[in-house]
Every structure is written in structure tokens, then in C-alpha cells.
Design an enzyme around this catalytic site. Structure first.
Site, short mmCIF file in Angstrom:
data_model
loop_
_atom_site.label_atom_id
_atom_site.label_comp_id
_atom_site.label_asym_id
_atom_site.label_seq_id
_atom_site.Cartn_x
_atom_site.Cartn_y
_atom_site.Cartn_z
N CYS A 265 -1.16 15.25 -22.60
CA CYS A 265 -0.32 14.81 -23.72
C CYS A 265 0.78 15.83 -24.01
O CYS A 265 0.51 16.92 -24.49
CB CYS A 265 -1.23 14.61 -24.94
SG CYS A 265 -0.37 14.43 -26.50
N CYS B 48 1.05 16.99 -27.59
CA CYS B 48 -0.10 17.88 -27.89
C CYS B 48 0.20 19.29 -27.42
O CYS B 48 -0.06 20.26 -28.14
CB CYS B 48 -1.37 17.37 -27.21
SG CYS B 48 -1.90 15.74 -27.70
#
Length: 123
Positions: A30, A33
Site C-alpha cells: 500500500c 501506507c
């Protein structure tokens, strides 16, 4: 303080045994993230009395599923075993600091009272 990696083995005890826990649900693939991780780590250094934890949703799918994590990163804040905040998306450092201030200011006795009243009404 470094962030704590939460797993099936230590998630529950971490939340139950600490008054203030912030959890970052993330995954290695991600991009947002990975961009949020240094912000999260930096803010954790300012609040040594708070547990800053991370759940890798790839490795800990049962935890992510139990909290119905649909989008990552998702931040979840526990205060005295109660979920106070749960929101997908990363935050800039200033917004994360503001969130921490607001959660610290909560009257937890009142929060627990409202939860008890709500549960009694559903009994």
C-alpha cells in the site's frame, strides 16, 4: 518509542492492558501506507505514554476482518478499551497531533457511562 507490531497473539492484551493505544492498519503493498509510516513514527516519538501499534493486514487478516477494515491505511484509537476513533486514510502530522489532543481531553467516565446506558437500553 518504536511502534509495536500487533499480531493475533498480542492484539487483545495490548488494547486491554494499556489506557491509550493507536493502531495503524496497513499493508506492505500500500503506497499511502508507506507514505504515512514515517509520519506515524515521528508523532509516536512525541507521546511516549501512548502505545503506537501497527497491524499488517496481509499477515493478520483475522484482526483486519474482525474490525471490518475495508480500506488502508486505517487509524483506530482505543482509550480505556473503547474505540474512540476509526477512520481510513492517512493524516498529516498536525492532524494526528490534533486527534491525540482531542482524545486526551475526552471525559472517559462520561464515555463509559454512555456506553453502559446504551447497552442497558438494548438489554
Amino acid at each position: 518509542m518504536a511502534t509495536l507490531d500487533l499480531t493475533q497473539e498480542n492484539f487483545e492484551s495490548t488494547v486491554l492492558e494499556n489506557d491509550f493505544v493507536i493502531v495503524d492498519f496497513w499493508a506492505p503493498w500500500c503506497g499511502p501506507c508507506r507514505a504515512f509510516a514515517p509520519i506515524y513514527d515521528q508523532v509516536s516519538e512525541n507521546h511516549l505514554d501512548i502505545i503506537f501499534a501497527k497491524v499488517n493486514t496481509e499477515a493478520e487478516q483475522a484482526i483486519a476482518g474482525s474490525f471490518q477494515i475495508r480500506s488502508i491505511p486505517t487509524l483506530m484509537v482505543f482509550r480505556e478499551k473503547v474505540i474512540i476513533y476509526s477512520q481510513p486514510g492517512s493524516l498529516p502530522a498536525s492532524a494526528l497531533e490534533d486527534l491525540i489532543v482531542k482524545v486526551r481531553e475526552l471525559d472517559m467516565a462520561q464515555v463509559h457511562k454512555e456506553i453502559a446506558e446504551e447497552q442497558a437500553g438494548h438489554a
